[in-house]
Write an enzyme that holds these catalytic residues in place. Structure first.
Site, PDB file in Angstrom:
ATOM      1  N   PHE A   1       0.849  -1.184   0.000  1.00 41.62           N
ATOM      2  CA  PHE A   1       0.000   0.000   0.000  1.00 41.62           C
ATOM      3  C   PHE A   1       0.885   1.234   0.000  1.00 41.62           C
ATOM      4  O   PHE A   1       2.050   1.159   0.396  1.00 41.62           O
ATOM      5  CB  PHE A   1      -0.904  -0.006   1.238  1.00 41.62           C
TER       6      PHE A   1
ATOM      7  N   GLN B   1      -7.480  14.448   5.668  1.00 41.53           N
ATOM      8  CA  GLN B   1      -6.882  13.748   4.530  1.00 41.53           C
ATOM      9  C   GLN B   1      -7.835  13.739   3.334  1.00 41.53           C
ATOM     10  O   GLN B   1      -9.001  13.387   3.464  1.00 41.53           O
ATOM     11  CB  GLN B   1      -6.541  12.309   4.910  1.00 41.53           C
TER      12      GLN B   1
ATOM     13  N   HIS C   1      -8.478  11.957  -0.197  1.00 42.92           N
ATOM     14  CA  HIS C   1      -8.083  10.812  -1.019  1.00 42.92           C
ATOM     15  C   HIS C   1      -8.030  11.312  -2.451  1.00 42.92           C
ATOM     16  O   HIS C   1      -8.945  11.996  -2.900  1.00 42.92           O
ATOM     17  CB  HIS C   1      -9.111   9.683  -0.870  1.00 42.92           C
TER      18      HIS C   1
ATOM     19  N   GLU D   1      -7.330   2.990  -4.042  1.00 46.93           N
ATOM     20  CA  GLU D   1      -5.926   3.188  -4.372  1.00 46.93           C
ATOM     21  C   GLU D   1      -5.395   1.998  -5.172  1.00 46.93           C
ATOM     22  O   GLU D   1      -4.437   2.122  -5.921  1.00 46.93           O
ATOM     23  CB  GLU D   1      -5.150   3.328  -3.048  1.00 46.93           C
TER      24      GLU D   1
ATOM     25  N   ARG E   1      -0.665  10.043  -0.675  1.00 47.94           N
ATOM     26  CA  ARG E   1      -1.991  10.556  -1.011  1.00 47.94           C
ATOM     27  C   ARG E   1      -2.030  12.074  -1.133  1.00 47.94           C
ATOM     28  O   ARG E   1      -2.661  12.615  -2.027  1.00 47.94           O
ATOM     29  CB  ARG E   1      -3.001  10.115   0.059  1.00 47.94           C
TER      30      ARG E   1
ATOM     31  N   ARG F   1      -2.147  10.271   7.283  1.00 48.41           N
ATOM     32  CA  ARG F   1      -2.335   8.897   7.721  1.00 48.41           C
ATOM     33  C   ARG F   1      -1.886   7.927   6.632  1.00 48.41           C
ATOM     34  O   ARG F   1      -2.150   8.137   5.458  1.00 48.41           O
ATOM     35  CB  ARG F   1      -3.808   8.643   8.032  1.00 48.41           C
TER      36      ARG F   1
END
Lengths: 55, 248, 236, 582
Positions: free
Chosen positions: D132, D245, D247, D264, D295, D395
């Site tokens: 990830f 955050q 995305h 993602e 991100r 994060r």
């Protein structure tokens, strides 16, 4: 598969289809019917029977 | 702007004796789903319209309703796939709270009755599990608990039996088919939990928004397991013989 | 009194309800068998009628195999008993006022499906044998349209039996841990492969019924002198 | 449970009383895990949640649980995970929280497996892990793309087989505080409109984030920041509220699904980003990592392309994976294929997707003690997205699920221990009556202002002025707007009774939303630098002066801010993390 026939008519079609063939067969035993007519009626019955399928 | 007509079921059992459908006109947007239309009504026309929704992405299973007589998720049903006039009712297999909201709490009571996962005795931890053994159980773990299958199931909806319903049958199957699970729930499922009342008419499988093959992959295998211990005379005899010989 | 409770626990209300669908279905079954008896036709020019392979006496077994099959169970619970007729909420024909016992009382016999499967598997080779017979009946190898139809029927029946849910259970439906079992991954791939067939079980069930009736009619047509057979060997 | 009476405007109003050792607000992953732990430590537990049990926003989590079990990459361990977390949090994350999380996450994963969760497996039968963004090694334990759902179902099963009182569809409107410690809470049961008084020794807030403050968000309906407002009004300190955050890839079209997450995984499997001219713009912004950069970097790049007029007609860019072929897509990304097919009618095996950044997660929240999740109010705990500190300024994917399990458990344990040493305290009837009167004041109001009109403006203001790239002037305007809305919000009201009335619920939420929005904007104004998810057009550089946490707290009737320095790491941990560069 998309169902074209309303569900409640499926069994009646199934029944009428098979019964047509059976009754013709029984009738043929006892009454004189020209063979061409027998053939046509049986084919019609078969088509009705197939059209009741759900798959 | 193009408009659509939506009939929404309205009833507060504390006040009304019978429900009625109220007609609303909602402007159409491209790609609109039924939930958008109902929310439009709720936000702009009548804020007191009771409605459950959470994620709007077909992941949480909150917005279950009967749309034109068929149980569906409101967030997954596009209005352009339906006829001009849309009718939205609550999922009627459950007691009505208000408008489109029903009381689904008895599902949690049923889940309490299903024995939870208990590892096999002597299983080494952490578990070693083959990938081929997780796929069957994982299919049922996709369930988002929208309870559409429970709603469409005629045994739940129209008949008063002890059958727990398709959602919970796949819950049992998902635990039974866990490769490390140490309990066999099929005798219980076939007994107290009333699986015998299922006559595999497969409506649950037809309405499942997650495409889980509820009947083919969970209910029928569980029925076959019940056959193993209950109806198969040869297996019963074999078990009795084995028990007899081990008793000696 | 005891007998009454016993009967009550055995006879489902589905069978006692005044239901024209059920009555007509029983009439259909009886008259169907009657017609097969009325016109026995075991063989014509090397073609053995599928209803008579190997003998008409197995028809009840095949019939019970069909009646306890999960695919047909769905259909007759829906279309004969209306429990429910359709999934649509307004058109399902089921109601709270109707009594219901599902597969608990008499219909528990449906659980014997696997035994009819065993019997069915025993009968299957005869269909292939009849196909073989039809090829060589004139003394030398002749491929006729009727032979192909016999083969089609045999294959349809085989697919139907091979996609059976009871067979699926025997192959691997009862196994939760292939990783722990002998030849686990091979058995799992067999199970997966059978599961694909199983996904089309309803289709195979109806298709095999269609072919068996069609082949029967076709052979009767031949016997009645209809010019519908083709010698494919000559065409090639 | 007993029923008591209180006098409101001269009318007798009934309410139920529920007493417990631990009251858990929120039934997401953190709440359920806390409930299990508190119950197992002999506390009586009540869980309340705004929506039905099992529908929490946790079910939307796709990627997996970040835990360094090292099943796939044997070099992985908690130290690497720790370093990844701190570096990606741009050095303002709490080191102790990161240490606890990275050390305990593997245990929580195995525990989840003992509870019955069924993870994907490696060829040798261990738990499978996937790669990830910004994780050094393949680390995310997953269940297909439904990890969150499996987590919730597993915990739900455990809860249902324990004697935990779960009261779903109950909305908590107020926490009662006496002598700086928790004494109870007041809630309304949506199903019936009944008022419930919770008498409790401890409260654990697990209410999740506040994504619904924004117009375009991947968050569920519930994420309105209720817990943050409850804690703030009770006197707890909030921290790093400006850290939201985004995305990079959310759906854009059709309007109904705007904001819905595009995983993602698409970029992970080789999807490329193109602007309206067909140019692969990530080559300019991040020549090395391209689409797979962190991100915040990708989100900013997409934002700049759209700002520069190189976006599509729906103000988006294209994400294209069609070059991979239909077979590959059906096999690897079946969920995304059906999501675009069902909702947008776009066949991603042939056409590109339109995507734009969407609000995803709130790093900030209630300030808690790393060991026990305790806030500055006695008996008040917080865990999960509503708490702050762990993620710093950004994060890592997968850390949120590890967070809720690790700190959910810790909060539950600490609450059980705390409650065993304290007694229930009383709540003044006057306070109760006042709160009941406030709830009632919104209902049966024929000429009330529709709360949606305010919520709509909050969404627009936040999305336009407090978005990915912020600017001092815009933030000032946003603050004025929010303050104006606060005045307007006094007039909200709906017709109909208290019983299942979503309009009423919105009325109750509006104030909390405004409070949370204010905290976000004020903190964003105060942080005059660009760090992690917080980007200022007028201060584009990172600034050592701001290697601080920004606290916001209630002082009288206004919000005060305070800068505190980030707790400094002990040397044993310092050597694990590369030095911060400016």
């Amino acid at each position: 598969m998309k169902q074209y026939i309303p569900p409640k008519y499926r069994y009646p079609l199934f029944f009428i289809g098979l019964m047509t063939m059976i009754i013709t067969a029984i009738a043929y035993k006892f009454v004189f019917i020209p063979e061409v007519i027998i053939e046509v009626v049986v084919i019609v019955g078969f088509v009705l029977f197939v059209s009741s399928f759900t798959f | 702007m193009k408009e659509l007509t939506i009939n929404i079921f309205r009833m507060d059992p504390a006040v009304d004796n019978a429900g009625k459908y109220k007609k609303f006109n909602v402007p159409v947007q491209e790609g609109m789903v039924v939930l958008d239309a109902v929310r439009y009504v709720q936000e702009n026309i009548d804020p007191s319209l009771a409605l459950r929704w959470n994620c709007k992405a077909a992941r949480c299973g909150s917005c279950s309703a009967e749309i034109n007589g068929r149980p569906r998720l409101m967030c997954k049903t596009r209005v352009d796939m339906l006829e001009e006039e849309i009718t939205v009712s609550p999922i009627r297999a459950y007691p009505l709270i208000k408008d489109l909201v029903t009381d689904v709490s008895n599902n949690y009571e049923i889940e309490r009755r299903i024995p939870a996962f208990r590892p096999k005795k002597g299983a080494a931890q952490p578990f070693l599990i083959n990938q081929i053994d997780v796929t069957r159980s994982q299919e049922f773990r996709r369930c988002i608990e929208c309870f559409l299958c429970q709603d469409v199931c005629h045994v739940i909806r129209e008949h008063n039996t002890n059958y727990i319903g398709p959602r919970h049958a796949i819950k049992v199957a998902s635990l039974d088919m866990h490769p490390m699970d140490g309990i066999d729930r099929s005798p219980m499922l076939n007994g107290d939990l009333g699986l015998g009342f299922c006559n595999i008419t497969k409506c649950c499988q037809e309405v499942c928004p997650e495409g889980i093959k509820i009947t083919d992959n969970a209910i029928i295998p569980e029925k076959e397991r019940a056959v193993d211990y209950k109806y198969d005379p040869i297996l019963r005899l074999a078990r009795r013989l084995r028990r007899g010989s081990s008793a000696k | 009194m005891a007998i009454k409770t016993l009967l009550n626990s055995m006879i489902p209300s589905e069978l006692l309800e005044p239901n024209w669908r059920l009555l007509s279905f029983i009439v259909l079954l009886i008259s169907g068998i009657g017609v097969l008896m009325l016109y026995p036709m075991s063989e014509f020019h090397g073609y053995v009628d599928p209803f008579y392979a190997p003998t008409v006496l197995v028809v009840p077994i095949a019939g019970l195999f069909r009646l306890t099959c999960y695919a047909y169970r769905k259909d007759y619970h829906r279309h004969v008993f209306n429990h429910p007729n359709a999934c649509g909420i307004n058109i399902r024909g089921d109601s709270m006022t109707r009594d219901y016992s599902g597969e608990t009382k008499f219909f528990r016999v449906e659980n014997l499906h696997r035994y009819f499967l065993y019997a069915g598997i025993l009968i299957l080779p005869f269909f292939y044998y009849d196909f073989y017979i039809s090829l060589i009946y004139s003394g030398s190898f002749v491929l006729r349209l009727g032979s192909l139809l016999l083969l089609l029927n045999a294959v349809a029946l085989t697919l139907w039996a091979a996609s059976c849910h009871a067979l699926r259970h025997l192959i691997g439906g009862r196994t939760d841990c292939y990783g722990c079992a002998f030849a686990g991954s091979q058995r799992k791939s067999l199970f997966n492969w059978q599961s694909i067939l199983n996904g089309h079980h309803e289709f195979f069930a109806w298709f095999s019924l269609l072919t068996i009736i069609f082949v029967d009619l076709y052979l009767r047509g031949l016997a009645a002198g209809m010019p519908i057979d083709l010698n494919l060997s000559k065409l090639l | 449970m007993k029923t008591e009476n209180s006098k409101v405007n001269g009318i007798q109003k009934k309410y139920e009383t529920v007493s417990s050792d631990v009251l858990i607000i929120g039934a997401g992953g953190a709440g359920l895990r806390a409930a299990i732990e508190a119950f197992d430590n002999e506390a009586s537990v009540v869980v309340v949640s705004k929506s039905l049990l099992g529908k929490a926003h946790t079910v939307m989590a796709e990627g997996g649980i970040a835990a360094s079990v090292a099943n796939v990459d044997s070099k992985d361990n908690w130290k690497v995970h720790f370093s990844d977390t701190i570096v990606e949090g741009v050095y303002i994350g709490n080191w102790r929280m990161a240490e606890i999380m990275t050390k305990e996450a593997p245990d929580r994963v195995y525990e989840l497996e003992r509870y019955g969760a069924l993870f994907d497996r490696t060829p040798d039968g261990k738990i499978m892990q996937r790669a990830f963004g910004a994780h050094t090694y393949r680390r995310l334990c997953h269940v297909g793309d439904k990890t969150g759902l499996e987590l919730i179902r597993t915990l739900e099963d455990q809860i249902l087989h324990r004697d935990v009182n779960v009261m779903d569809e109950v909305f908590i409107t107020k926490l009662f505080i006496k002598n700086n410690s928790v004494s109870g809470a007041l809630g309304i049961r949506l199903r019936t409109g009944e008022i419930i008084l919770f008498r409790t020794k401890t409260v654990i807030l697990c209410t999740g984030g506040a994504g619904r403050l924004y117009k375009v968000t991947s968050n569920s309906w519930e994420s309105t920041g209720d817990g943050i407002a409850l804690a703030y009004n009770a006197g707890a300190e909030l921290m790093d509220m400006e850290m939201i955050q985004f995305h990079p890839t959310g759906m854009v079209y059709p309007p109904g699904v705007k904001g819905l997450l595009v995983t993602e995984g698409i970029r992970g499997e080789g999807g490329i980003l193109l602007n309206a001219k067909g140019e692969r713009f990530m080559l300019r912004y991040s020549p090395e990592k391209k689409e797979l950069d962190a991100r915040d970097v990708v989100a900013r790049a997409i934002h700049s392309e759209i700002e520069a007029g190189r976006g599509t007609e729906h103000n988006a860019v294209y994400l294209d994976i069609s070059q991979k072929g239909a077979k590959f897509i059906h096999q690897k990304l079946p969920g995304m294929y059906s999501q675009f097919m069902d909702f947008a009618g776009v066949d991603i095996t042939k056409q590109p997707m339109e995507v734009a950044p969407t609000v995803h997660y709130q790093m900030g929240g209630i300030r808690v003690d790393p060991e026990t999740c305790r806030t500055n109010i006695k008996g008040l705990f917080a865990a999960g997205e509503v708490a702050s500190g762990l993620h710093g300024a950004n994060r890592l994917g997968g850390n949120s699920l590890a967070d809720i399990l690790v700190f959910g458990k810790r909060a539950g344990l600490a609450a059980a221990i705390y409650s065993s040493k304290t007694a229930l305290s009383s709540i003044s009837t006057e306070e109760i009556s006042k709160e009941i009167a406030r709830i009632n004041s919104f209902a049966n109001k024929k000429k009330g202002l529709n709360p949606q009109t305010i919520i709509k403006v909050i969404g627009e203001t936040m999305s336009e002025k407090v978005g990915i790239v912020r600017d001092g002037k815009d933030l000032g305007l946003a603050l004025t707007k929010i303050q104006a809305l606060r005045k307007k919000a006094k007039n909200v009201g709906v017709s109909g009774s208290l019983k299942f009335n979503p309009g009423l619920l919105s009325c109750l939420e509006v104030e909390g939303m405004l409070t949370t929005a204010e905290a976000i904007i004020r903190s964003a104004i105060a942080r005059k630098e660009s760090r992690g998810a917080h980007t200022r057009k007028d201060f584009p550089k990172k600034d050592p002066k701001f290697k601080k946490n920004i606290l916001s707290y209630k002082n009288g009737n206004s919000m005060k801010l305070k800068m505190v320095s980030v707790p400094s790491m002990p040397d044993r941990l310092k050597q694990l993390v590369k030095l911060e560069v400016y």
